[in-house]
Scaffold this active site. Structure first.
Site, PDB file in Angstrom:
ATOM      1  N   SER A   1       0.838  -1.208   0.000  1.00 22.70           N
ATOM      2  CA  SER A   1       0.000   0.000   0.000  1.00 22.70           C
ATOM      3  C   SER A   1       0.863   1.244   0.000  1.00 22.70           C
ATOM      4  CB  SER A   1      -0.859  -0.033   1.268  1.00 22.70           C
ATOM      5  OG  SER A   1      -1.408   1.224   1.512  1.00 22.70           O
TER       6      SER A   1
ATOM      7  N   TYR B   1      -2.104  -0.985  10.790  1.00 22.08           N
ATOM      8  CA  TYR B   1      -2.312  -1.573   9.462  1.00 22.08           C
ATOM      9  C   TYR B   1      -1.139  -1.205   8.544  1.00 22.08           C
ATOM     10  CZ  TYR B   1      -3.577  -1.500   4.577  1.00 22.08           C
ATOM     11  OH  TYR B   1      -3.520  -1.640   3.223  1.00 22.08           O
TER      12      TYR B   1
ATOM     13  N   LYS C   1       2.184  -3.433   6.664  1.00 22.57           N
ATOM     14  CA  LYS C   1       2.644  -3.452   5.257  1.00 22.57           C
ATOM     15  C   LYS C   1       4.147  -3.171   5.186  1.00 22.57           C
ATOM     16  CE  LYS C   1      -1.255  -4.542   3.474  1.00 22.57           C
ATOM     17  NZ  LYS C   1      -1.461  -5.883   2.922  1.00 22.57           N
TER      18      LYS C   1
END
Ligand code: UDP
Length: 344
Positions: free
Chosen positions: A128, A154, A158
């Site tokens: 992302s 989150y 990544k």
């Protein structure tokens, strides 16, 4: 076209995964979905079969379960893997960081172990643009932009996953892996049979807009209009999910052609920034529906403006976004109307 190579798609019943399954089939691959449906609708499989006019192979397995996953790899002997399965809600990750770290890291570790054990040829990982955090003084980011601390657990998963992949590749220099750094995926398949299906209240802008327009939600709040952008609202790079799906197919095809080991991280966006206000205006113009919205305070942790530099995706994947913002908004709206009509 290619020779029907088998690609395991973890999280293949999810939003981006399901569109990628369609794109793989259109390009002659044989996708096999691995999904435990914790964040996807079972009806997605039927819809995929209706779109592609073929039976979709599925394993209902948790990607963190290494034994069950080993059985899948043994049975399928995939040529490639696209690893989507992960938690993705930014706010929820702040509430439940341990679940996010546990699920997102463990599933990648399992996939990497099995990739190595079963001598899979290529791996595409869902990353992302959140790995870039706040792009200080620069809103068009390329892949050399420094990776710092992300705003949420989150985002942090990544960053850590990309780091794990780097260390793995270092130890296995013949491995062929691409991390695709998605900007903001939006829209739905033109059939309106698959699309984004947020469980609970949506966090992202476009599903919030369509759910407000259809009457599921009362009002959209625009999070701040006092940013230093052309109209004061935040700017993002909204990429049509079907373009994003095609990028995965290009990534697999690129890796297949490479004879040596590869490790790349590639931005997947349109290269164009669009403000929240522009999205609302496009939605209203294209659908003829007037949206009930209000301007509210800024949302904590929001980046003011960011969009992709797309040179690398064009160069190495020979991929660039084809669909317009109008396509994104109209397809998202058709999907929302179809959810209402058919109750998926
Ligand atoms: N946004 C908004 N209202 C909402 C949801 C999002 O104004 O109900 C704005 C948000 O502040 C951001 C943009 O829409 O500027 C995109 O937000 P989203 O959560 O979809 O993506 P992200 O911030 O993760 O890029």
């Amino acid at each position: 076209m290619n020779s029907g190579k088998k690609i395991l798609v973890t999280g293949g019943a999810g939003y981006i995964g399901s569109h990628t399954v369609v794109s793989l089939i259109e390009n002659g691959y044989t996708p096999v979905i691995v999904d435990d449906f914790r964040n996807a609708q079972s009806s997605v499989i039927e819809q995929l079969e209706a779109i592609t006019n073929q039976k979709i192979k599925l394993h209902r397995v948790d990607c963190c379960d290494s034994q069950a996953m080993n059985t899948v790899f043994e049975a399928e002997k995939p040529n490639g893997v696209i690893h989507f399965a992960a938690y993705k809600a930014v706010n929820e990750s702040v509430e439940k960081p341990l679940e996010y770290y546990k699920n997102n890291l463990q599933s990648l570790l399992v996939v990497l172990e099995l990739y190595q054990k079963h001598k899979v040829q290529s791996l595409v990982f869902s990353s992302s643009c959140t790995v870039y955090g706040e792009p200080k003084g620069k809103i068009e980011v390329d892949e050399s932009f420094p990776i710092e601390k992300a705003f949420s657990p989150y985002g942090q998963t990544k960053i850590i996953c990309e780091q794990i992949i780097q260390d793995f590749h270092h130890s296995q220099p013949d491995s062929k892996i691409i991390s695709l750094r998605y900007f903001n995926p939006v829209g739905a398949h033109a059939s309106a049979l698959i699309g984004e299906y947020p469980i609970g209240k949506p966090n992202n802008l476009l599903p919030y807009i369509t759910q407000t327009a259809i009457g599921k939600l009362k009002q959209l709040t625009v999070f701040g209009n006092d940013y230093a952008t052309s109209d004061g609202t935040c700017v993002r790079d909204y990429i049509h999910v079907c373009d994003l799906a095609d990028a995965h197919v290009q990534a697999i095809s690129f890796l297949e052609k490479e004879t040596n080991g590869v490790l790349e991280a590639v931005n997947i966006g349109t290269g164009k920034g669009t403000s929240v206000q522009e999205i609302i205006e496009t939605f209203e113009t294209e659908t003829g529906v007037s949206l009930n919205y209000t301007i509210g305070p800024r949302r904590a942790g929001d980046v003011e403006a960011i969009y992709a530099n797309t040179s690398k995706s064009e160069k190495i994947l020979q991929w660039k976004a084809k669909r317009s913002l109008k396509d994104s908004v109209c397809s998202a709206w058709n999907w929302e109307k179809n959810i209402k009509k058919n109750g998926y």
